[in-house]
Every structure is written in structure tokens, then in C-alpha cells.
Design a protein around this motif. Structure first.
Motif, PDB file in Angstrom:
ATOM      1  N   ASN A  58       0.844  -1.187   0.000  1.00  0.00           N
ATOM      2  CA  ASN A  58       0.000   0.000   0.000  1.00  0.00           C
ATOM      3  C   ASN A  58       0.883   1.241   0.000  1.00  0.00           C
ATOM      4  O   ASN A  58       1.955   1.255   0.580  1.00  0.00           O
ATOM      5  CB  ASN A  58      -0.913   0.004   1.231  1.00  0.00           C
ATOM      6  CG  ASN A  58      -2.103   0.906   1.075  1.00  0.00           C
ATOM      7  OD1 ASN A  58      -2.213   1.650   0.113  1.00  0.00           O
ATOM      8  ND2 ASN A  58      -3.001   0.844   2.034  1.00  0.00           N
ATOM      9  N   SER A  59       0.402   2.271  -0.654  1.00  0.00           N
ATOM     10  CA  SER A  59       1.096   3.542  -0.701  1.00  0.00           C
ATOM     11  C   SER A  59       0.023   4.617  -0.808  1.00  0.00           C
ATOM     12  O   SER A  59      -0.747   4.635  -1.762  1.00  0.00           O
ATOM     13  CB  SER A  59       2.018   3.582  -1.929  1.00  0.00           C
ATOM     14  OG  SER A  59       2.616   4.844  -2.063  1.00  0.00           O
ATOM     15  N   LEU A  60      -0.048   5.481   0.195  1.00  0.00           N
ATOM     16  CA  LEU A  60      -1.118   6.478   0.170  1.00  0.00           C
ATOM     17  C   LEU A  60      -0.739   7.764   0.878  1.00  0.00           C
ATOM     18  O   LEU A  60       0.120   7.782   1.752  1.00  0.00           O
ATOM     19  CB  LEU A  60      -2.409   5.919   0.769  1.00  0.00           C
ATOM     20  CG  LEU A  60      -2.357   5.405   2.207  1.00  0.00           C
ATOM     21  CD1 LEU A  60      -2.899   6.446   3.154  1.00  0.00           C
ATOM     22  CD2 LEU A  60      -3.159   4.142   2.302  1.00  0.00           C
ATOM     23  N   LYS A  61      -1.416   8.798   0.464  1.00  0.00           N
ATOM     24  CA  LYS A  61      -1.223  10.106   1.074  1.00  0.00           C
ATOM     25  C   LYS A  61      -1.947  10.105   2.408  1.00  0.00           C
ATOM     26  O   LYS A  61      -3.139   9.829   2.486  1.00  0.00           O
ATOM     27  CB  LYS A  61      -1.774  11.189   0.151  1.00  0.00           C
ATOM     28  CG  LYS A  61      -1.431  12.583   0.580  1.00  0.00           C
ATOM     29  CD  LYS A  61      -1.881  13.570  -0.488  1.00  0.00           C
ATOM     30  CE  LYS A  61      -1.481  14.978  -0.087  1.00  0.00           C
ATOM     31  NZ  LYS A  61      -1.910  15.954  -1.083  1.00  0.00           N
ATOM     32  N   TRP A  67       3.198  10.847   3.714  1.00  0.00           N
ATOM     33  CA  TRP A  67       2.895   9.685   2.889  1.00  0.00           C
ATOM     34  C   TRP A  67       3.154   8.428   3.705  1.00  0.00           C
ATOM     35  O   TRP A  67       4.074   8.391   4.530  1.00  0.00           O
ATOM     36  CB  TRP A  67       3.802   9.679   1.653  1.00  0.00           C
ATOM     37  CG  TRP A  67       3.277   8.847   0.546  1.00  0.00           C
ATOM     38  CD1 TRP A  67       3.532   7.527   0.306  1.00  0.00           C
ATOM     39  CD2 TRP A  67       2.410   9.264  -0.491  1.00  0.00           C
ATOM     40  NE1 TRP A  67       2.875   7.099  -0.811  1.00  0.00           N
ATOM     41  CE2 TRP A  67       2.181   8.158  -1.331  1.00  0.00           C
ATOM     42  CE3 TRP A  67       1.796  10.483  -0.804  1.00  0.00           C
ATOM     43  CZ2 TRP A  67       1.367   8.222  -2.458  1.00  0.00           C
ATOM     44  CZ3 TRP A  67       0.998  10.538  -1.937  1.00  0.00           C
ATOM     45  CH2 TRP A  67       0.784   9.423  -2.738  1.00  0.00           C
ATOM     46  N   THR A  68       2.362   7.397   3.476  1.00  0.00           N
ATOM     47  CA  THR A  68       2.520   6.123   4.180  1.00  0.00           C
ATOM     48  C   THR A  68       2.751   5.004   3.153  1.00  0.00           C
ATOM     49  O   THR A  68       2.054   4.941   2.152  1.00  0.00           O
ATOM     50  CB  THR A  68       1.255   5.784   5.004  1.00  0.00           C
ATOM     51  OG1 THR A  68       1.028   6.832   5.932  1.00  0.00           O
ATOM     52  CG2 THR A  68       1.424   4.495   5.762  1.00  0.00           C
TER      53      THR A  68
END
Length: 74
Positions: A58-61, A67-68
Motif C-alpha cells: 500500500n502507498s497512500l497520502k 505519505w505512508t
């Protein structure tokens, strides 16, 4: 699963992220929180995750500046 807050490192988070990725065993999940600035760190961190033998899950703002990334050691 461990969470690592690298926001205090600003744009210099990559060496520490790499160091952390090298310590995990197979199947372990790491969650990284870092400051994005101009968005270039996003691709760099995704490349580092792949190069280190992890699956990017997962990669998200997270909010306006953070950002995570969630990665699992394969």
C-alpha cells in the motif's frame, strides 16, 4: 508489523529506510511514514522497497504533507 515514523528526517529518510528494510525477516510487514514535499520521494521509496526484496502492499497520502508506505518482506 512495525511502524516507523521517518518524518523528522524530511527528505533524507532513504538511508534510514534502507537500514530498517535490511533488518526484517521473511513475512514481516513494515509501515513507513515520511514527508513527501515534491512527490519525488514516493517513487524513490517504492524503488527501494522493491530493490530490498519487499512487496509494496500500500502507498497512500496520509494528509497534506505525509505519505505512508506498507511493505512486506517476501
Amino acid at each position: 508489523m512495525k511502524r516507523y515514523d521517518l518524518r523528522h528526517l524530511k527528505s533524507e529518510f532513504e538511508p534510514r529506510m534502507k537500514e530498517i528494510l535490511e533488518t526484517h525477516g521473511a513475512g514481516e510487514v513494515a509501515i513507513f511514514l515520511f514527508e513527501i514535499g515534491d512527490f519525488s520521494p514516493i517513487q524513490k521509496s517504492a524503488d527501494l522497497v522493491k530493490k530490498s526484496g519487499y512487496e509494496l502492499m500500500n502507498s497512500l497520502k496520509f494528509n497534506e504533507v505525509d505519505w505512508t508506505i506498507v511493505a512486506k518482506k517476501v
